[in-house]
Design an enzyme around this catalytic site. Structure first.
Site, PDB file in Angstrom:
ATOM      1  CE1 TYR A  98      -3.913  -2.184   0.453  1.00  0.00           C
ATOM      2  CE2 TYR A  98      -2.670  -3.195   2.241  1.00  0.00           C
ATOM      3  CZ  TYR A  98      -3.745  -3.207   1.373  1.00  0.00           C
ATOM      4  OH  TYR A  98      -4.643  -4.238   1.417  1.00  0.00           O
ATOM      5  CG  HIS A 156      -6.574   4.778   0.918  1.00  0.00           C
ATOM      6  ND1 HIS A 156      -7.355   5.903   1.069  1.00  0.00           N
ATOM      7  CD2 HIS A 156      -7.328   3.753   1.411  1.00  0.00           C
ATOM      8  CE1 HIS A 156      -8.514   5.582   1.613  1.00  0.00           C
ATOM      9  NE2 HIS A 156      -8.527   4.287   1.843  1.00  0.00           N
ATOM     10  CG  ASN A 212     -11.748   1.365   5.268  1.00  0.00           C
ATOM     11  OD1 ASN A 212     -11.350   2.485   4.953  1.00  0.00           O
ATOM     12  ND2 ASN A 212     -12.135   0.474   4.375  1.00  0.00           N
TER      13      ASN A 212
END
Length: 623
Positions: A456, A461, A507
C-alpha cells in the site's frame, strides 16, 4: 536471612518428595510391566517430528488392534512410567515417544519396556546445551535402537548422516525412509501449499504411491514416512497405512491450523522453536496463498549465534516472507534492530505479550494467515489467538507451566470495563459513546491514516503515513511500536510533536487512535488527522475543522471512535486526472512516477500548513 533459609529448606523438601514420588512410580511401573508381555511396544525418538510420527503410527496400528499411545508430549522418564501404568494387557500395541533430552534420560524408560519397533527421525541441535555435541545426542538416541531384540525392526532416516551411521551398525532389520536412493520408502516429492494439506509421492518396491495427509508443512513428510515404516514393520499394508494417516490432524502447537469466527486462520507452531527448525515454517508461509501473511515470533532456542545477532537476522528472513512481522518477548527489541535506518513499517516488536495482543487485534482482518512461532514454556503465544475471540485475563510472562493455555483456569475473566485495557473486536466500538475529553496534557499529536503493509506504500490512500514518514526522517526521529500502533516523537523549533500511525487497516483507524490518545492524555483539540482526499487533486493540501467524513471510511472510523466530528483534518489531494473508477479503486491504484511527484508536492504543502498550525489557532479551509 531466616526467610532465605526457609525457602531453601522448602525447595529441598519439595525436590526430595518429587524424587521419591518419581522413584516409587518407576518401581510400580517396573513391576506392572511384567504383565504386559503380549503388548508390542513401539519407541519413537529424535530431535524433531516425534509427536507427529507417534500420532500417525498409533492411528495406523489401530487398524490391526487396540493401541495405547503417549498423550501429547509426555516423553520424559517419569512420563513413561505414568503411561506404562495406564497400558492394559488387552492392548496389542503401545506407542511411546521417548525424549532423551539429557544424558542418561533413555536408561530408565528402557528398563520398563523393550521396543519391538524403534524409530529415529533425525539428529539436530535440540538439547545441544545438555549434550555438548551432535554426536553425544546421537549416542543417547541410539540407545533405543540398541534395545531392539533380535527380531526387532528399526525405522530410520536415511538422509541424516548420524542416523544412517547408527543404522549401518544395527544387527536388526532396518526400514530406511527418506529421499536418498536406497531408501525402502523413498520420498519422491512433497507438496504443501496452504490451504492444501501435505501430500507425498512415495516409491515402495518399485511402485509409486500418493499419500495424502491432514498435516501442513513439507518438513512433516519425515514423520509421515516414519509412520508408514512402522506400519510396514507391523505387517500392515501400505495402502491401509496411507488411509490411516490421512485421518490424523496435526498435534496441538505443531503446525496446527485453527480458524476463528472472524475468518482469520492461525497456524500454531508454538510448542517449541529451535532456531535450526525455523526455516520450515518460513518455507511454508512463503508458499502459502493468503490475503495477508502475518508472522508472530517469540523466543527461539538452540542457536549458536549471540541473541543480538540472531534476532535481527531472523527478522530479515521473516520480512522476506511475511506482509507483517511481529516479535514478542524479551528479545523483541533485538529483532527491531533489523529496521536500521530503512524505516521498515511492517516490523513490530513488543517486550510484553499484552501489548502485542492489543496491536494484533486492531490489525487483523478476514482472510489473514497468522503464524505463531515460539516456545510454549517461554511465551505462551497461543494467548494471542484466544484473545481475538474473548479477552484473556492472564498475561504472565514465563509462568513456568509447560502445558498449553487452553487447559489453564486463569486464562479468562469478564471483559474489562476500561476500553484501554485490551482492544478486542468485541469491545472496540465501546469507545464511540462519549467524546474524548483528554487531560489537556499539552501534547500535540499528528495522526496519519494509511494501510500497513508494503503493497500500500505507493498508493494515494497512504498519504497520511507518507507525511509522517517525511517528518520523522527530516527530524531524525525513530518509530517505536506501542500497543496501539507506531509512535515517533520529534522536536521542531522547540515544539514536541507526537506522530502516530494507528495499528489497523485505514477503515478501522478509530479504535486504536482513541486508545492511544486516552493513554497519553491528549485532547482532540491538540490533534490533527492527516488523510487523503478525493475531492482534491494531487498536489493540493487543505486544512479543515469539523464537518462530515466525505465518504472517507478511515476518517469516519476516527470520528465515531472519538465521539466528535470537530476534528482538525489535513487533507492531501488524491484525485488524478485519469481517475475514472470509484474512489475505492482509485485511492488504492499504484502511483505513476508523475503522480508520485505531484503527491509529494501536496505533502510538502501539507507539512508547511501543519508546521504553522502547531504554533497557531486553526484556520479553516486554508490552501
Amino acid at each position: 536471612m531466616i526467610r532465605r533459609v526457609r525457602d531453601k529448606a522448602w525447595n529441598y523438601l519439595y525436590k526430595s518428595l518429587r524424587y521419591c514420588v518419581h522413584l516409587l512410580r518407576f518401581w510400580l511401573a517396573f513391576i506392572y510391566s511384567k504383565r504386559l508381555k503380549n503388548v508390542s511396544f513401539i519407541g519413537i525418538t529424535g530431535s524433531a517430528g516425534k509427536t507427529t510420527a507417534k500420532d500417525l503410527s498409533a492411528n495406523i496400528l489401530r487398524t490391526a488392534g487396540e493401541c495405547h499411545s503417549t498423550p501429547r508430549s509426555l516423553n520424559y522418564p517419569d512420563g513413561i512410567s505414568q503411561i506404562l501404568l495406564k497400558v492394559r494387557p488387552r492392548h496389542r500395541f503401545c506407542v511411546l515417544e521417548v525424549s532423551g533430552g539429557n544424558p542418561g534420560d533413555m536408561d530408565r524408560p528402557l528398563r520398563l519396556f523393550t521396543p519391538s519397533i524403534a524409530v529415529l527421525t533425525l539428529i539436530a541441535r535440540d538439547h545441544f546445551k545438555a549434550h555438548k555435541s551432535l554426536e553425544a545426542i546421537a549416542r543417547e538416541k541410539s540407545k533405543l535402537i540398541k534395545a531392539l531384540p533380535a527380531q526387532g525392526v528399526a525405522v530410520l532416516n536415511i538422509d541424516d548422516p548420524l542416523v544412517r551411521a547408527i543404522g549401518e551398525s544395527c544387527d536388526q532389520k532396518v526400514i530406511w525412509v527418506g529421499e536418498t536412493k536406497g531408501a525402502n520408502l523413498r520420498l519422491l516429492s512433497a507438496r504443501s501449499s496452504w490451504p492444501e494439506p501435505l501430500t507425498l509421492e512415495v516409491e515402495y518396491e518399485g511402485r509409486v504411491y500418493q499419500a495424502k495427509t491432514g498435516l501442513h508443512g513439507k518438513h512433516l513428510a519425515l514423520s509421515a514416512l516414519s509412520a508408514l515404516g512402522v506400519g510396514l514393520a507391523a505387517d500392515i499394508s501400505l495402502m491401509t497405512a496411507m488411509t490411516a494417516i490421512a485421518e490424523v490432524k496435526p498435534a496441538e502447537g505443531r503446525m496446527e491450523v485453527v480458524s476463528t469466527d472472524g475468518d482469520i486462520t492461525f497456524l500454531r507452531d508454538d510448542w517449541k522453536a529451535p532456531h535450526w527448525s525455523f526455516s520450515a515454517p518460513l518455507e511454508f508461509m512463503a508458499e502459502a496463498e493468503a490475503k495477508r501473511k502475518i508472522l508472530v515470533i517469540g523466543t527461539l532456542s538452540d542457536y549458536s549465534l549471540s541473541a543480538s545477532k540472531l534476532y535481527p537476522k531472523v527478522a530479515k528472513q521473516a520480512l522476506e516472507v511475511g506482509d507483517i512481522v511481529i516479535f514478542v518477548g524479551p528479545h523483541a527489541p533485538r529483532a527491531a534492530k533489523a529496521k536500521g535506518d530503512t524505516g521498515i513499517q511492517n516490523l513490530h516488536a513488543f517486550s510484553e505479550i499484552r501489548e502485542a495482543a492489543a496491536f494484533l487485534n486492531a490489525l487483523l482482518e478476514p482472510g489473514d494467515l497468522v503464524l505463531l512461532k515460539g516456545s510454549n514454556k517461554a511465551d505462551h503465544l497461543v494467548r494471542l489467538m484466544y484473545n481475538t475471540q474473548k479477552p484473556v485475563s492472564c498475561w504472565v510472562s514465563r509462568c513456568g507451566i509447560q502445558s498449553f493455555c487452553g487447559d489453564c483456569s486463569k486464562l479468562y475473566k469478564p471483559i474489562p470495563s476500561n476500553p484501554a485495557t485490551v482492544l478486542t473486536k468485541d469491545n472496540s466500538d465501546s469507545t464511540n459513546n462519549m467524546p474524548l475529553a483528554g487531560h489537556d496534557s499539552g501534547r500535540k499529536v499528528i495522526i496519519g491514516l494509511g494501510n500497513p503493509g508494503s503493497k500500500y506504500q505507493n498508493t494515494p490512500h497512504n498519504a497520511g503515513y507518507r507525511l509522517l514518514d517525511r517528518m520523522a526522517k527530516k527530524s531524525h526521529g525513530s518509530w517505536i511500536s506501542c500497543s496501539e500502533g507506531l509512535v515517533c516523537e520529534i522536536n521542531i523549533a522547540g515544539e514536541t510533536l507526537s506522530l502516530f500511525k494507528p495499528a489497523a487497516k485505514i477503515n478501522n483507524s478509530g479504535p486504536p487512535t482513541r486508545l492511544f490518545l486516552e493513554r497519553i492524555g491528549a485532547n482532540i483539540n491538540s490533534c490533527w488527522v492527516v488523510h487523503d482526499e478525493m475531492d482534491l487533486t494531487l498536489g493540493q493540501a487543505k486544512l479543515k475543522q469539523g464537518g462530515g467524513d466525505a465518504g472517507h471510511r478511515g476518517l469516519k472510523s476516527v470520528i465515531a471512535s472519538l465521539g466528535s466530528s470537530n476534528i482538525k483534518r489535513l487533507r492531501i489531494g488524491a484525485r488524478r486526472a485519469d481517475d475514472a473508477g470509484t474512489a475505492k479503486t482509485s485511492v488504492l491504484r499504484p502511483l505513476s512516477r508523475s503522480d508520485e511527484t505531484a503527491l509529494e508536492k501536496g505533502i510538502d504543502r501539507a507539512i508547511d500548513i501543519l508546521l504553522r498550525e502547531t504554533a497557531a489557532p486553526v484556520r479553516a479551509n486554508e490552501t
